[in-house]
Motif scaffolding. Structure first.
Motif, PDB file in Angstrom:
ATOM      1  N   ALA A  39       0.831  -1.208   0.000  1.00 20.04           N
ATOM      2  CA  ALA A  39       0.000   0.000   0.000  1.00 20.04           C
ATOM      3  C   ALA A  39       0.863   1.255   0.000  1.00 20.04           C
ATOM      4  O   ALA A  39       0.510   2.257  -0.622  1.00 20.04           O
ATOM      5  N   LEU A  40       2.003   1.201   0.674  1.00 24.03           N
ATOM      6  CA  LEU A  40       2.884   2.360   0.717  1.00 24.03           C
ATOM      7  C   LEU A  40       3.503   2.601  -0.656  1.00 24.03           C
ATOM      8  O   LEU A  40       3.606   3.740  -1.102  1.00 24.03           O
ATOM      9  N   SER A  41       3.872   1.541  -1.348  1.00 22.75           N
ATOM     10  CA  SER A  41       4.428   1.727  -2.690  1.00 22.75           C
ATOM     11  C   SER A  41       3.372   2.302  -3.628  1.00 22.75           C
ATOM     12  O   SER A  41       3.704   3.059  -4.544  1.00 22.75           O
ATOM     13  N   ASP A  42       2.102   1.991  -3.402  1.00 26.62           N
ATOM     14  CA  ASP A  42       1.029   2.599  -4.199  1.00 26.62           C
ATOM     15  C   ASP A  42       1.011   4.118  -4.010  1.00 26.62           C
ATOM     16  O   ASP A  42       0.845   4.863  -4.975  1.00 26.62           O
ATOM     17  N   TYR A  43       1.177   4.575  -2.766  1.00 25.49           N
ATOM     18  CA  TYR A  43       1.239   6.024  -2.524  1.00 25.49           C
ATOM     19  C   TYR A  43       2.404   6.641  -3.297  1.00 25.49           C
ATOM     20  O   TYR A  43       2.288   7.717  -3.863  1.00 25.49           O
ATOM     21  N   ILE A  44       3.542   5.964  -3.290  1.00 29.76           N
ATOM     22  CA  ILE A  44       4.735   6.505  -3.936  1.00 29.76           C
ATOM     23  C   ILE A  44       4.560   6.575  -5.447  1.00 29.76           C
ATOM     24  O   ILE A  44       4.887   7.580  -6.075  1.00 29.76           O
ATOM     25  N   ALA A  51       6.582  13.517  -0.848  1.00 27.41           N
ATOM     26  CA  ALA A  51       7.363  12.524  -0.108  1.00 27.41           C
ATOM     27  C   ALA A  51       7.173  12.713   1.389  1.00 27.41           C
ATOM     28  O   ALA A  51       7.048  11.745   2.140  1.00 27.41           O
ATOM     29  N   THR A  52       7.107  13.951   1.838  1.00 30.10           N
ATOM     30  CA  THR A  52       6.915  14.235   3.262  1.00 30.10           C
ATOM     31  C   THR A  52       5.568  13.719   3.748  1.00 30.10           C
ATOM     32  O   THR A  52       5.466  13.162   4.842  1.00 30.10           O
ATOM     33  N   ALA A  53       4.521  13.884   2.954  1.00 31.60           N
ATOM     34  CA  ALA A  53       3.190  13.393   3.340  1.00 31.60           C
ATOM     35  C   ALA A  53       3.191  11.868   3.438  1.00 31.60           C
ATOM     36  O   ALA A  53       2.571  11.296   4.341  1.00 31.60           O
ATOM     37  N   ILE A  54       3.905  11.209   2.540  1.00 29.54           N
ATOM     38  CA  ILE A  54       3.975   9.750   2.588  1.00 29.54           C
ATOM     39  C   ILE A  54       4.738   9.303   3.835  1.00 29.54           C
ATOM     40  O   ILE A  54       4.349   8.343   4.506  1.00 29.54           O
ATOM     41  N   VAL A  55       5.804  10.021   4.174  1.00 30.19           N
ATOM     42  CA  VAL A  55       6.569   9.693   5.387  1.00 30.19           C
ATOM     43  C   VAL A  55       5.691   9.858   6.621  1.00 30.19           C
ATOM     44  O   VAL A  55       5.795   9.080   7.570  1.00 30.19           O
ATOM     45  N   ARG A  56       4.804  10.826   6.623  1.00 29.18           N
ATOM     46  CA  ARG A  56       3.885  10.992   7.763  1.00 29.18           C
ATOM     47  C   ARG A  56       3.004   9.759   7.936  1.00 29.18           C
ATOM     48  O   ARG A  56       2.685   9.378   9.061  1.00 29.18           O
ATOM     49  N   ILE A  57       2.617   9.124   6.835  1.00 27.12           N
ATOM     50  CA  ILE A  57       1.838   7.885   6.914  1.00 27.12           C
ATOM     51  C   ILE A  57       2.672   6.800   7.583  1.00 27.12           C
ATOM     52  O   ILE A  57       2.189   6.069   8.447  1.00 27.12           O
ATOM     53  N   VAL A  58       3.935   6.701   7.192  1.00 26.00           N
ATOM     54  CA  VAL A  58       4.841   5.716   7.801  1.00 26.00           C
ATOM     55  C   VAL A  58       4.981   5.992   9.288  1.00 26.00           C
ATOM     56  O   VAL A  58       4.904   5.079  10.119  1.00 26.00           O
ATOM     57  N   GLU A  59       5.183   7.253   9.638  1.00 18.64           N
ATOM     58  CA  GLU A  59       5.369   7.624  11.046  1.00 18.64           C
ATOM     59  C   GLU A  59       4.119   7.374  11.874  1.00 18.64           C
ATOM     60  O   GLU A  59       4.201   7.049  13.060  1.00 18.64           O
TER      61      GLU A  59
END
Length: 67
Positions: A39-44, A51-59
């Motif tokens: 799912a994270l690779s789908d965001y990317i 990139a910062t918004a995607i990192v917030r999902i990870v965090e």
């Protein structure tokens, strides 16, 4: 999911930007994507998120504790 204790925030942002630049060899890209949840690779690859918004999902990700 990427282990937050092995990858810094900056490394993750740089990795996302590198994937989006499409300048990597296919084998390098595949190796990096294998470290991510699908799912994270789908965001990317398919979203307009920064990139910062995607990192917030990870965090924000909290693994489910199984007992």
């Amino acid at each position: 999911m990427i282990y937050r204790d092995t990858v810094t925030r900056k490394e993750l942002i740089d990795g996302i930007e590198l994937l989006r630049s499409a300048t990597m060899e296919e084998s390098e890209e595949s190796a990096l994507l294998e470290r991510l949840e699908p799912a994270l690779s789908d965001y990317i690859l398919w979203s307009d998120m920064t990139a910062t918004a995607i990192v917030r999902i990870v965090e924000a990700h909290q693994p489910i504790a199984l007992s």
